[in-house]
Design a protein around this motif. Sequence first.
Motif, PDB file in Angstrom:
ATOM      1  N   LEU A  38     -43.473  14.274 -36.517  1.00  0.00           N
ATOM      2  CA  LEU A  38     -42.688  13.144 -37.009  1.00  0.00           C
ATOM      3  C   LEU A  38     -43.102  12.708 -38.415  1.00  0.00           C
ATOM      4  O   LEU A  38     -42.254  12.437 -39.271  1.00  0.00           O
ATOM      5  N   LYS A  39     -44.393  12.606 -38.643  1.00  0.00           N
ATOM      6  CA  LYS A  39     -44.847  12.113 -39.947  1.00  0.00           C
ATOM      7  C   LYS A  39     -44.407  13.040 -41.066  1.00  0.00           C
ATOM      8  O   LYS A  39     -44.041  12.592 -42.158  1.00  0.00           O
ATOM      9  N   GLY A  40     -44.403  14.339 -40.789  1.00  0.00           N
ATOM     10  CA  GLY A  40     -43.982  15.298 -41.804  1.00  0.00           C
ATOM     11  C   GLY A  40     -42.521  15.161 -42.179  1.00  0.00           C
ATOM     12  O   GLY A  40     -42.137  15.464 -43.323  1.00  0.00           O
ATOM     13  N   PHE A  81     -32.987   7.923 -38.533  1.00  0.00           N
ATOM     14  CA  PHE A  81     -33.371   8.640 -39.741  1.00  0.00           C
ATOM     15  C   PHE A  81     -33.562  10.143 -39.528  1.00  0.00           C
ATOM     16  O   PHE A  81     -33.423  10.921 -40.474  1.00  0.00           O
ATOM     17  N   PHE A  82     -33.863  10.556 -38.314  1.00  0.00           N
ATOM     18  CA  PHE A  82     -34.129  11.972 -38.069  1.00  0.00           C
ATOM     19  C   PHE A  82     -33.044  12.657 -37.253  1.00  0.00           C
ATOM     20  O   PHE A  82     -33.025  13.878 -37.143  1.00  0.00           O
ATOM     21  N   GLY A  83     -32.155  11.876 -36.664  1.00  0.00           N
ATOM     22  CA  GLY A  83     -30.978  12.420 -35.995  1.00  0.00           C
ATOM     23  C   GLY A  83     -31.271  13.550 -35.039  1.00  0.00           C
ATOM     24  O   GLY A  83     -32.108  13.429 -34.144  1.00  0.00           O
ATOM     25  N   LEU A 117     -42.384   1.506 -42.399  1.00  0.00           N
ATOM     26  CA  LEU A 117     -43.084   2.786 -42.487  1.00  0.00           C
ATOM     27  C   LEU A 117     -44.489   2.678 -41.902  1.00  0.00           C
ATOM     28  O   LEU A 117     -44.952   3.593 -41.200  1.00  0.00           O
ATOM     29  N   HIS A 118     -45.184   1.587 -42.195  1.00  0.00           N
ATOM     30  CA  HIS A 118     -46.513   1.379 -41.618  1.00  0.00           C
ATOM     31  C   HIS A 118     -46.428   1.280 -40.094  1.00  0.00           C
ATOM     32  O   HIS A 118     -47.253   1.881 -39.377  1.00  0.00           O
ATOM     33  N   TYR A 119     -45.448   0.522 -39.626  1.00  0.00           N
ATOM     34  CA  TYR A 119     -45.269   0.376 -38.183  1.00  0.00           C
ATOM     35  C   TYR A 119     -45.004   1.733 -37.535  1.00  0.00           C
ATOM     36  O   TYR A 119     -45.623   2.097 -36.523  1.00  0.00           O
ATOM     37  N   PHE A 120     -44.094   2.485 -38.112  1.00  0.00           N
ATOM     38  CA  PHE A 120     -43.717   3.780 -37.549  1.00  0.00           C
ATOM     39  C   PHE A 120     -44.915   4.738 -37.515  1.00  0.00           C
ATOM     40  O   PHE A 120     -45.224   5.347 -36.490  1.00  0.00           O
ATOM     41  N   LYS A 121     -45.612   4.852 -38.636  1.00  0.00           N
ATOM     42  CA  LYS A 121     -46.746   5.778 -38.718  1.00  0.00           C
ATOM     43  C   LYS A 121     -47.858   5.380 -37.749  1.00  0.00           C
ATOM     44  O   LYS A 121     -48.514   6.243 -37.149  1.00  0.00           O
ATOM     45  N   SER A 122     -48.063   4.084 -37.582  1.00  0.00           N
ATOM     46  CA  SER A 122     -49.154   3.624 -36.715  1.00  0.00           C
ATOM     47  C   SER A 122     -48.878   3.868 -35.237  1.00  0.00           C
ATOM     48  O   SER A 122     -49.819   3.892 -34.427  1.00  0.00           O
ATOM     49  N   HIS A 123     -47.606   4.053 -34.882  1.00  0.00           N
ATOM     50  CA  HIS A 123     -47.271   4.261 -33.472  1.00  0.00           C
ATOM     51  C   HIS A 123     -47.120   5.738 -33.097  1.00  0.00           C
ATOM     52  O   HIS A 123     -47.002   6.059 -31.917  1.00  0.00           O
TER      53      HIS A 123
END
Length: 612
Positions: free
Chosen positions: A152-154, A90-92, A34-40
């Motif tokens: 994306l974050k939402g 995860f978001f398909g 989650l940290h990796y995803f949010k940071s990118h």
Amino acid sequence: MRKALILSGIVFIIFSAFAFMRSTPAETGVDNTLHYFKSHIPTLIASAKELRNAIESISVNDTVSIQNARNQLGLCRDAYKKIEFFTEYFFGNQVVKINIPPVFEVEEPTLEVGWPVGFQVIEALLFDEHIQDHKKEMLDNTDVIILTAEGLKGLLYETPVTDEGILESLRLDLIRISTLNLTGYDAPLLKSGIRESATALLSFKKNIQPYLQVNKALSDSISFYIERSLYLLNAGDSFDAFDRMYFMTEAMLPLQKKTALLIKVLRKEAHEATVLNHEAEHLFDKRLLNINAFDTTNAIDIRQPLMALGKRLFFETKLSGNNKRSCASCHLPEKYFTDGLKQSIAFDEQNVVRRNAPSILYTAYQYNHFWDGRAPSLVHQVFDVTASASEMNADAEQIVQKLVADRKYRKRFAKAFPGREAHESITFQHIAEAITAYEKSLPVMTSDFDKYMNGDKTALSAGQIAGFNLFMGKAQCGTCHFAPLFNGLLPPLYDISEVESLGITTNADFDKPAADTDSGRYHIIPSPFYIGAFKTPTVRNTEKTAPYMHNGSLQTLTEVMEFYNKGGGNGMGLNHPNQTLSDKPLDLTKEEIADLVSFIESLTDKPLWLKQ
């Protein structure tokens, strides 16, 4: 009273804590990912905005500004590849469309047309000779990417993220790298697939780390194959020159194998990707695809009595109206279940049917059947063929009556369908299910190529290895005929069977081509985007199944390669407005075409069905 309230409060707190622990068990790598995803996400947004500025700055006849926009598109794609494993799992459908092919898609059965949008549309327009005319369209597509990235974050607030899901998404990304990135599927003009594979694999490395720390036994080997893969991808070879075979056999497949073992040892297996078999070690393990996942309307198990009955029925002439024809009349086992004709002989033995008879090998690994995909299952296909006036011309009830009148068949049905030995209990549905079981039982993936991919380094020649590299690279065959079955099953989920419009000709005289007039899937689904569209068949066993194409117009594999080399019908000057095949020549040499043919010949299975 106060003590009772305090006690009940303590009980409530303890119960609540216990309930919380049950609903949110300790996760190994969720926080890291989650940290990796949010940071990118900010990087993707900033890169997309830079892309927008670069497109805005394009000036006609200014090659520097055009090249700058192309370079920025590549950087933006890299930013997306860093998080693609997560977003697409995860978001398909919420985000997947920003990186889909630049062709119109028809939503069935509603016939709603999905407009192409995203990276691949921008790429196609950036390489168009009238690039200046497309600036607004490119900007609009970039705005979609920016808006999607900003949202994306939402999406995380309504998406449960677990170790199981993360590990499955990473495992799927290894398949994506092997089948889509390496082939240039989503960047055929930029030819950035090797660099993007390295970007995706570096993401894999960072997100697999917490799980390696839990299991030291597999940590060293997985880390070794990650580093070997990255070394090969970063060695500087061009897209066309990259040795995909060496990369696959010496790095990627072992990495897939060790990753699958890690997930199994950790007992963190998810089962969202239902087509995939978690017992399979890697992409070319014949167990990779769950055969029953393709026939969701009729999940027929391959039980021995049922398969044996189906085999007998496959050769049974009682299934035809004149008691002369069987399934094997057009699908001969010795001809790899084809008949070697341009078009099969019709029921009246005077005319021919509309299209070429495809092999039934690998047919069970499809979602739609017949060239135009009109049958949703193998069972439906049996119904269709037997009822067809030009094929079997038979009545289902009469077929049943003929079979149950035979004492031996009654016994076979009783074994295949326990409890249905009574005369009135056998239906044509049972006949169709038995034939389906036989077709599903046919042995597959027994070729020299499969031996090589599973460890036998003597199984292929140098020319065949070169042909594989061409197939998966410069020749772009692997962008429609996807590994491992080399058909239209779209990885990494293998949940779609693609159809393509190639601009097929009626002859092999490519200097004077004549356009085929078969409407293809349009006859079934009347959308203009389906005119001339047909299912993408497997190229496995095509050495034995000439002639080729739905109309049998091409007699040799060399002719097939030449057809693609010229860019299909449009590349030869025909006017096929909905051609999905690129009309740009591939510039393959005669030697390269020979290597491609040699590789395809290595996909010929051993005819083990003749001994069944």
